[in-house]
Enzyme design. Sequence first.
Site, short mmCIF file in Angstrom:
data_model
loop_
_atom_site.label_atom_id
_atom_site.label_comp_id
_atom_site.label_asym_id
_atom_site.label_seq_id
_atom_site.Cartn_x
_atom_site.Cartn_y
_atom_site.Cartn_z
N HIS A 194 -8.57 3.60 13.57
CA HIS A 194 -7.76 3.34 12.39
C HIS A 194 -8.44 2.35 11.47
O HIS A 194 -8.93 1.31 11.91
CB HIS A 194 -6.39 2.80 12.84
CG HIS A 194 -5.31 2.87 11.83
ND1 HIS A 194 -5.32 2.15 10.67
CD2 HIS A 194 -4.15 3.58 11.82
CE1 HIS A 194 -4.23 2.41 9.98
NE2 HIS A 194 -3.50 3.28 10.65
N ASN A 243 -4.35 7.76 6.40
CA ASN A 243 -3.11 7.13 6.88
C ASN A 243 -2.25 6.59 5.75
O ASN A 243 -1.07 6.27 5.96
CB ASN A 243 -3.42 6.01 7.88
CG ASN A 243 -4.37 4.98 7.33
OD1 ASN A 243 -5.58 5.23 7.25
ND2 ASN A 243 -3.87 3.83 6.92
N THR A 292 -5.95 -2.69 7.86
CA THR A 292 -4.73 -2.79 7.08
C THR A 292 -4.47 -4.26 6.74
O THR A 292 -5.19 -5.16 7.19
CB THR A 292 -3.51 -2.23 7.84
OG1 THR A 292 -3.16 -3.14 8.89
CG2 THR A 292 -3.80 -0.84 8.41
N ARG A 335 0.83 -1.21 0.00
CA ARG A 335 0.00 0.00 0.00
C ARG A 335 0.86 1.27 0.00
O ARG A 335 0.65 2.16 -0.81
CB ARG A 335 -0.92 0.02 1.23
CG ARG A 335 -1.89 -1.15 1.35
CD ARG A 335 -2.91 -1.15 0.24
NE ARG A 335 -3.71 0.08 0.21
CZ ARG A 335 -4.34 0.51 -0.88
NH1 ARG A 335 -4.25 -0.15 -2.02
NH2 ARG A 335 -5.06 1.63 -0.85
N CYS A 379 2.50 6.36 10.22
CA CYS A 379 1.40 7.21 9.77
C CYS A 379 0.74 7.94 10.94
O CYS A 379 0.46 9.15 10.86
CB CYS A 379 0.38 6.39 8.99
SG CYS A 379 -0.37 5.01 9.90
N ARG A 428 -6.18 -9.56 15.74
CA ARG A 428 -6.03 -9.31 14.31
C ARG A 428 -6.29 -10.56 13.48
O ARG A 428 -6.33 -10.51 12.25
CB ARG A 428 -4.64 -8.75 14.01
CG ARG A 428 -4.39 -7.41 14.65
CD ARG A 428 -3.23 -6.69 14.03
NE ARG A 428 -2.70 -5.66 14.92
CZ ARG A 428 -1.90 -4.67 14.53
NH1 ARG A 428 -1.53 -4.58 13.28
NH2 ARG A 428 -1.45 -3.79 15.39
N GLY A 466 2.13 2.10 18.22
CA GLY A 466 3.41 2.57 18.74
C GLY A 466 3.57 4.06 18.64
O GLY A 466 4.59 4.62 19.04
#
Length: 351
Positions: free
Chosen positions: A181, A321, A184, A12, A154, A202, A216
């Site tokens: 967010h 992002n 992804t 991406r 991001c 996830r 982070g």
Amino acid sequence: MPVKCAVNGFGRIGRLCFRYAWEDPTLEIVHVNDVCSCESAAYLVKYDSVHGTWDKEIEAAEDGNSFTVGDRTLTFSQEADFTKVDFAAMGVEMVMECTGKFLKVNTLNPYFDMGVKQVVVSAPVKEEGALNVVLGCNNHLLSKDTKLVTNASCTTNCLAPVVKVIKENFGIKHGCITTIHDVTGTQTLVDMPNTKKSDLRRARSGMINLCPTSTGSATAIVEIYPELKGKLNGLAVRVPILNGSITDCVFEVEKPVTVEQVNAALKAATESGPLKGILGYEEKPLVSTDYTNETRSSVIDALSTQVIDGTMVKIYAWYDNEAGYSKRMAELCNIVAAMNITGTEPSFKYE
């Protein structure tokens, strides 16, 4: 002469950074390396479900070793180990490292042994020997000695401009953030074992779940502002949309403020100084889809700013992002190429 560049990792961020850097006359991308096929690389850089179809004619060669963008031909390789790519033979001077896999200085240093002069990484490298950069915030630390730099993350690019304004105007005692967010590639479409991340959440479907997970960005902010070490932390919630994220920033500031004062400081930072063009300010009642292809790193949702009991400040900051981050990375490439390779003035200055 433009600086010859290669992109390692065509996911991406790699593809979007490629698009933005392609428009920069000071950079000449001559090679792409990824584990996917050349046909897939050419197809996916042309057609993007979120960011739209690129206005370039692109065609993969039948032998799978190159593809064309307009009238220019780029070579292509399919190596998981970048040391097997002969960058020196191509005259590559700078690499845009976008795999997200090489995040240690010792795993990135082989680039320099191969004749590469500058490496820009699309993720933080939290070790001595790499400089994590957020344009508009700490790019003054760039020098001819910074051959290995990163574009941070991001969310750090979204958060750091907000932190800069609040810290410089009101002082920050401590704070916490939550980034809402979009999904992804580190999540799964349907419930299944996730080989990319150890976080079990996830492994659940990213299409129907709100997924609390780590970020982070709050702790990584100390790479940009070391004086805030131990004073900021946060979490992420992955949500089932494809684009348009928002960071909820909460700070305990050092002196009493009002909503009007906070918004005035944020707005002023968008109009002049190092954050002009990086930080935005919006008073319209917009939603996430309105920020698709937003190339600023962070846009303040002024209608949502709150102050509780005089010193607790709550700010919403929108960001694309992918687009905002990739645009900054292309700009960072322009800056370090000018500084460390051609010895010219960069096209982008955030001072």
